[in-house]
Design a protein around this motif. Structure first.
Motif, short mmCIF file in Angstrom:
data_model
loop_
_atom_site.label_atom_id
_atom_site.label_comp_id
_atom_site.label_asym_id
_atom_site.label_seq_id
_atom_site.Cartn_x
_atom_site.Cartn_y
_atom_site.Cartn_z
N HIS A 65 0.85 -1.19 0.00
CA HIS A 65 0.00 0.00 0.00
C HIS A 65 0.89 1.24 0.00
N ARG A 66 0.31 2.33 -0.39
CA ARG A 66 1.02 3.60 -0.37
C ARG A 66 0.28 4.56 0.56
N VAL B 247 -7.89 9.38 5.07
CA VAL B 247 -9.14 8.94 4.44
C VAL B 247 -9.24 9.44 3.00
N ALA B 248 -8.66 10.59 2.72
CA ALA B 248 -8.74 11.16 1.38
C ALA B 248 -7.72 10.58 0.41
N ALA B 249 -6.87 9.70 0.88
CA ALA B 249 -5.77 9.19 0.05
C ALA B 249 -6.30 8.35 -1.10
N ARG B 250 -5.59 8.41 -2.22
CA ARG B 250 -5.92 7.57 -3.37
C ARG B 250 -5.31 6.19 -3.15
N PRO B 251 -6.09 5.12 -3.28
CA PRO B 251 -5.55 3.77 -3.05
C PRO B 251 -4.48 3.42 -4.08
N THR C 64 15.62 -0.76 0.83
CA THR C 64 14.40 -0.02 1.18
C THR C 64 13.76 0.59 -0.06
N ASP C 65 14.56 1.19 -0.92
CA ASP C 65 14.01 1.80 -2.14
C ASP C 65 13.42 0.75 -3.07
N GLU C 66 14.06 -0.39 -3.18
CA GLU C 66 13.53 -1.45 -4.05
C GLU C 66 12.19 -1.96 -3.55
N LEU C 67 12.06 -2.12 -2.24
CA LEU C 67 10.79 -2.59 -1.69
C LEU C 67 9.70 -1.55 -1.92
N GLU C 68 10.02 -0.28 -1.72
CA GLU C 68 9.01 0.75 -1.94
C GLU C 68 8.55 0.78 -3.39
N ALA C 69 9.47 0.55 -4.32
CA ALA C 69 9.12 0.61 -5.74
C ALA C 69 8.10 -0.45 -6.12
N PRO D 5 -9.06 -1.55 -1.88
CA PRO D 5 -8.84 -0.11 -2.06
C PRO D 5 -9.57 0.73 -1.04
N GLU D 6 -10.71 0.25 -0.54
CA GLU D 6 -11.45 0.99 0.49
C GLU D 6 -10.64 1.13 1.77
N TRP D 7 -9.73 0.20 2.00
CA TRP D 7 -8.87 0.24 3.18
C TRP D 7 -7.43 0.59 2.82
N LEU D 8 -7.21 0.94 1.57
CA LEU D 8 -5.92 1.43 1.05
C LEU D 8 -4.82 0.37 1.01
#
Length: 333
Positions: free
Chosen positions: A186-187, A228-232, A259-264, A297-300
């Motif tokens: 998730h982001r 709550v306003a975040a885009r999933p 860390t960067d590879e996992l985030e990507a 997506p409702e829970w991101l």
């Protein structure tokens, strides 16, 4: 000699508590909830004397004024109770927790300790849904997954391995369950690097993370609005490959990621998968059983639940691997 008798990995999201009425993917949500209940039954059948909960802290108990890589709650543990999660003092086993922390340090994993640890849903969501009314003492093990620099994934694997050895050396015959709380992909709508906020919302969150100790209420409303306003943003292919590797006993390979590879491939919230690596390493990377995968997506978040049972590991490790799978790390398996 104490022993680890079960491992559980489970996603968390406070939106599960507060936004169930807004769920569109109802079948996915119900499947995730049912899988949590199935995992809770497995925990009950394991008859644990203590549960080590490896989880994150969302700048509710730990702040940017001091963020250790790893923190063990060795005394009082108080849950914040945000968004319908458990609130107040939790049942603990200080003797076991202190022995665990001491042994981890001797083994070379320098954990911080807290005699009065405040936990949030990064730990209490698991208490709510996986422990329920079992009344089992908990030992929180908080992993820094949000405030860079983060502990390397390899270091988290080492922590899990040292955790297993420490449990075996602790006097008594406690049955220990290790729960990983967090992930999957998730982001989150906050800066991947707290030192480099990109807009007003991110700057506000960094201010809250820095100055929120003792006065979190003045930040909480806007913080919640931002979340709550975040885009999933979910990465289902990565999640399915990760759970596939869990089932095959191959999670050790993620220790090579940066860390960067996992985030990507999994988003900044995917850094919580460090907790799953700690748990899996503590179970010796035995093949596990994914109970559900529900991209919500409702829970991101990509929501998953899995169980690792060492008594089943030898039988499962003999099963053949599929011929082809998505490889989130690249290259051949």
């Amino acid at each position: 000699m104490s022993e680890i008798v079960l491992g559980v990995g489970a996603s968390h999201s406070t939106l599960m508590n507060t936004h169930w009425h807004r769920v569109v993917h109802t079948e996915r949500a119900e499947a995730f909830r049912d899988a949590l209940d199935a995992a809770r039954r497995r925990v009950a059948l394991a008859r644990p004397d203590v549960v080590v909960i490896v989880g994150s802290n969302h700048f509710r108990g730990l702040w940017l004024d001091l963020v250790p890589a790893f923190t063990v709650g060795v005394g009082e543990v108080v849950a914040m109770g945000e968004a319908g999660t458990p609130k107040g003092p939790q049942r603990t086993d200080p003797e076991f927790a202190r022995a665990l922390a001491a042994d981890l340090v001797e083994a070379g994993t320098e954990v911080a300790i807290s005699a009065r640890l405040q936990i949030d849903h990064g730990q209490s969501h698991a208490i709510q849904y996986l422990l329920g009314d079992l009344g089992v003492p908990v030992v929180p093990l908080v992993v820094n997954v949000f405030a860079r620099p983060l502990p390397t994934l390899a270091r988290c694997v080492q922590l899990g391995e040292n955790l297993a050895e420490a449990v075996r050396r602790i006097a008594g015959d406690r049955r220990v369950v290790v729960v990983a709380s967090g992930g999957l992909s998730h982001r989150l709508p906050w800066p991947s690097d707290w030192a480099d906020p990109q807009d007003d919302d991110e700057a506000f969150l960094v201010d809250a993370w820095t100055n929120g100790r003792g006065e979190w209420e003045r930040y909480d409303r806007r913080r919640r609005e931002i979340i709550v306003a975040a885009r999933p943003t979910i990465f289902p292919e990565f999640d399915r490959a990760f759970l596939d590797d869990l089932a095959g006993g191959r999670l050790r390979r993620y220790a090579s990621m940066t860390t960067d590879e996992l985030e990507a491939v999994a988003g900044n919230g995917g850094q919580e998968l460090r907790t799953w690596l700690v748990m899996a390493a503590a179970l010796g990377f035995v093949p596990g059983t994914p109970l559900v995968y529900a991209p919500m997506p409702e829970w991101l978040t990509g929501m998953g639940v899995a169980v690792l049972d060492p008594s089943e590991g030898d039988q499962r490790s003999a099963s053949p691997e599929p011929e082809s799978r998505l490889d989130p790390l690249g290259g051949d398996r």
